[in-house]
Design an enzyme around this catalytic site. Structure first.
Site, PDB file in Angstrom:
ATOM      1  CG  HIS A 473      17.221  35.832 -17.976  1.00 50.54           C
ATOM      2  ND1 HIS A 473      18.462  36.354 -18.271  1.00 50.54           N
ATOM      3  CD2 HIS A 473      17.272  35.506 -16.663  1.00 50.54           C
ATOM      4  CE1 HIS A 473      19.228  36.327 -17.194  1.00 50.54           C
ATOM      5  NE2 HIS A 473      18.530  35.828 -16.201  1.00 50.54           N
ATOM      6  CE1 TYR A 589      23.836  29.083 -12.359  1.00 51.11           C
ATOM      7  CE2 TYR A 589      23.427  31.239 -11.397  1.00 51.11           C
ATOM      8  CZ  TYR A 589      23.712  30.453 -12.485  1.00 51.11           C
ATOM      9  OH  TYR A 589      23.866  31.040 -13.730  1.00 51.11           O
ATOM     10  CB  THR A 602      26.185  34.772 -16.061  1.00 56.18           C
ATOM     11  OG1 THR A 602      25.579  33.699 -16.792  1.00 56.18           O
ATOM     12  CG2 THR A 602      25.328  36.017 -16.138  1.00 56.18           C
TER      13      THR A 602
END
Length: 773
Positions: A473, A589, A602
């Site tokens: 990630h 979230y 993000t």
């Protein structure tokens, strides 16, 4: 031993007459072709650097400006207002040029300066235009005349045929919100989640921060925003990802699934051959910057493309305090894992990319290899699945020299990592729940030692031909891998295809050298560390409760007929499902992107709002009528869309507070407010997987070619992780994760609540006369 012979460029023998050199023409040919390939890539990069560097102009426009200026000069017209004459006088001091030469050189120099000034003006104008985000807050389906004029100007300054990175220098910087605005939005977001006394206490902390420490931290943050390209992204990458010392597997890495219903071939090697070739075709387009930049609003507003840079030839390198990302410009091999062995496979032969059938041949050679794993080799990748510190120390102690270093370099410097899995996975009609849950868990963690979790992505092919990906990630977010994966699935099915017998099209090539086994010398002390990491990873993997399911009662088409944002609809359904599941609301979230700005990644949308809570409570209150519930739904939906738009346009809450917290740590200042904010758990973490290349599949003609999407592990030990993808008009795929160790959560139970919530909400609309269809 043919491959060993071809690997040696020449041999020599000592004879009475002297030394006799025996040149291997095949080896020299491969060396020549390899060098030619490298120079071609260097030339393409150089050419693309020029084209991107002068965008939105083009190199040919320089010639047009030069010809224009020179033409006016010969017509006895001075377009430079005396500047050309000054350049001419300066050149006159050299004494080496004739009068005519000086005129030409002066004209060319002025033309070049004018051309550069025009480029700078166009870029700045485009950046100013792209800084406007009012279009995002306009009512859906209605565009004002001012917005249309603005769109036209953006198109004019955007140039023609942009390359992947053409817009990078024209994208605006991420703005730093005012501290008071962020604090106000934060208090609004937690109001429905706190008791009265707790909220009053938090309000005091927040207001004190906004007038005392906040402005000082904000000054440093403003300074960084002026100096750095993006004030968030580097700290986000370092402190959220690279400094994490826990396992990447489940906690950070995520996965992407294959097509839901279609399996084009059941031959494992053939599926690998086509898909690997498709991945390499994508990489070639990426290297040449031929991928089109993603643009919104009718292909008008560009998104940042920076995250594509580290997709290939990238690996995360463990460190004791922090990891680093190693990225190479090129890699000519992949590493394949099968039955505990590692194989190095070259991707080029005779100076060209291997064809699908040739890759299938190489993969089949690996599948047919019956050699045994070396001691410690089979479970070696468990080091990448466990805690980071033991892996960092082990790497330094046992993989810094000799054959271990060479083999580890081969893995870390590979274009990507491939696993030939021995299990069969995928959707099965006779048992959809169990088959999809098993498929999701296999992609997320496998057996904990058969994926290299540090690579930018691991491509996985199962025994029955099903495939998927596991992605690290830190280097990029899910939409980037999603873009690659959509291309791979479409290219595999619609462009490359398979022969009638299920093999890749084309012929095998026996002259290609066999894949090479990587050699390891792993001592017993290191093997003990591997087992310890495997135990840590296995406990984590076995604790993951996963439920992946397709929801096909209705989809995006019906939701849009309800005049509602599909994302807002699903988010409110998740709020309703969570309340029915847990009996309470929680901090939620939802990942939003900030790629409207340069190097944006993000932002968090706090989906649990006061408006959504009012709607959910109305849905569980029998006294409320359908009209009252529908009214509250619309209010909550509009609120969610507003929050999403604010997050996308740089006015979010959490990234700003995160950066203020980082500054406070650098300054050695404690903030009770920031400390409490950043310690709040996200018990419902959600993310929508976007479909970015719908045109590749043409679902009207190929309705069965629908994506399964992807998912991730639970963020909180006592919460849920939910990923969803809206596929076509009539399908939504959900991926729900939680932990068995938490007695309050159950992924299958939550999945049932999601299905029920979706149907309950749509019923509010279908009860209306104009929605009965």
């Amino acid at each position: 031993m043919a491959e060993a012979h071809q690997a040696v460029a020449f041999q020599f023998t000592v004879t009475p007459e002297g030394i006799d050199l025996q040149l291997s023409h095949e080896a020299l040919k491969q060396i020549y072709l390899s060098g030619l390939h490298s120079w071609k890539k260097k030339f393409i990069r150089f050419k693309n650097g020029i084209i991107t560097g002068v965008y939105p102009a083009s190199p040919s426009s320089w010639l047009i400006v030069v010809v224009g200026v020179m033409s006016t000069m010969y017509a006895k017209i001075d377009p430079s207002l005396g500047i050309i004459a000054k350049i001419n006088r300066t050149l006159d001091t050299t004494g080496y040029m004739s009068s005519q030469t000086k005129n030409v050189v002066s004209g060319v120099l002025f033309s070049t300066g004018l051309w550069v000034a025009l480029i700078a003006t166009m870029r700045y104008s485009l950046k100013v235009l792209l800084s406007y985000h009012g279009w995002m807050f306009a009512e859906h389906g209605r565009m004002s005349r001012a917005t249309r004029i603005w769109m036209g100007m953006v198109k004019v300054f955007s140039g023609r045929k942009p390359m992947l990175y053409s817009f990078q220098t024209s994208l605006p910087r991420l703005p730093v919100p005012a501290v008071k605005d962020t604090v106000s939005r934060y208090l609004e977001s937690v109001r429905p989640l706190m008791k009265e006394d707790d909220f009053k206490r938090m309000t005091v902390l927040a207001q004190d921060f906004a007038v005392s420490l906040g402005p000082k931290l904000q000054w440093y943050l403003k300074l960084k925003s002026w100096w750095a390209t993006n004030y968030v992204s580097d700290w986000w990458e370092e402190y959220v990802y690279l400094r994490g010392r826990g396992p990447l597997m489940v906690n950070s890495n995520y996965y992407a699934m294959d097509l839901l219903y279609v399996l084009p071939t059941r031959i494992q090697a053939a599926r690998a051959g086509n898909a690997i070739h498709a991945i390499l075709l994508y990489r070639r387009q990426l290297d040449r910057e031929e991928l089109k930049p993603i643009r919104l609003l009718g292909s008008t507003i560009p998104l940042c493309s920076a995250q594509w840079e580290r997709m290939f030839n990238t690996s995360r390198i463990p460190g004791e305090e922090t990891d680093t990302i190693q990225h190479l410009k090129d890699s000519k091999h992949i590493v394949v894992y099968h039955q505990g062995r590692y194989f190095k496979v070259w991707l080029y032969h005779d100076g060209r990319l291997l064809k699908p059938r040739e890759i299938e041949q190489q993969v089949q050679r690996i599948l047919d290899d019956r050699s045994e794993p070396q001691p410690g080799e089979a479970k070696l990748a468990a080091l990448t699945a466990g805690d980071r510190v033991p892996w960092a120390r082990c790497r330094q102690a046992y993989f810094g020299r000799g054959k271990n270093k060479q083999s580890l370099d081969a893995v870390e410097k590979a274009a990507f990592f491939v696993t030939l899995d021995e299990s069969e996975q995928g959707y099965q009609k006779e048992d959809p729940d169990t088959s999809m849950d098993s498929y999701a868990k296999s992609l997320l963690h496998g057996r904990c030692f058969d994926r290299w979790f540090d690579k930018s992505f691991t491509f996985i092919v199962f025994k029955n031909g099903k495939m998927g990906m596991n992605a690290e990630h830190s280097w990029a977010d899910a939409p980037i891998i999603g873009h690659l994966w959509e291309y791979v699935m479409a290219t595999d099915s619609f462009q490359l295809g398979y022969a009638e017998d299920g093999h890749c099209k084309g012929d095998t090539n026996p002259s290609i050298p066999h894949p090479t086994r990587l050699q390891w010398d792993i001592p017993e002390e290191c093997q003990e560390i591997i087992e310890t990491s495997l135990n840590t990873a296995s406990l984590l993997a076995n604790d993951v409760d996963f439920h992946s399911f397709p929801f096909d009662s209705f989809g995006k088409a019906l939701i849009k007929r309800c005049r509602t944002s599909p994302d807002a609809f699903v988010q409110l359904a998740l709020q309703l499902a969570h309340y029915k599941d847990m009996g309470k609301f929680c901090l939620t979230y939802e990942a939003s992107m900030t790629r409207l700005f340069r190097e944006g990644r993000t932002e968090t949308v706090r989906s649990c709002t006061a408006e959504s809570c009012d709607f959910v409570l109305a849905m569980v209150d029998p006294a409320q009528t359908a009209e009252q519930r529908l009214r509250l739904f619309k209010i909550a939906s509009e609120k969610h869309q507003l929050m999403y738009r604010l997050a996308m346009t740089g006015a979010g809450i959490d990234r700003h507070l995160f950066c203020l917290y980082v500054v406070s740590k650098y300054l050695g200042m404690d903030s009770p407010f920031l400390k409490e904010v950043l310690s709040e758990p996200w018990r419902l973490s959600t993310s929508q997987t976007p479909q970015q290349q719908v045109e590749l599949f043409d679902l009207d003609r190929n309705p069965e070619y629908v994506s399964s999407g992807g998912g991730f592990g639970p963020v909180a030990d006592d919460g849920y992780g939910v990923s969803y993808i809206l596929v076509g008009d009539n399908l939504i795929n959900f991926h729900v994760s939680s932990k068995f160790s938490c007695p309050e959560t159950d992924s299958h139970r939550f999945g049932k609540h999601v299905k029920q919530a979706m149907n309950d909400i749509v019923t509010l609309f279908t009860l209306k006369p104009n929605m009965k269809k």
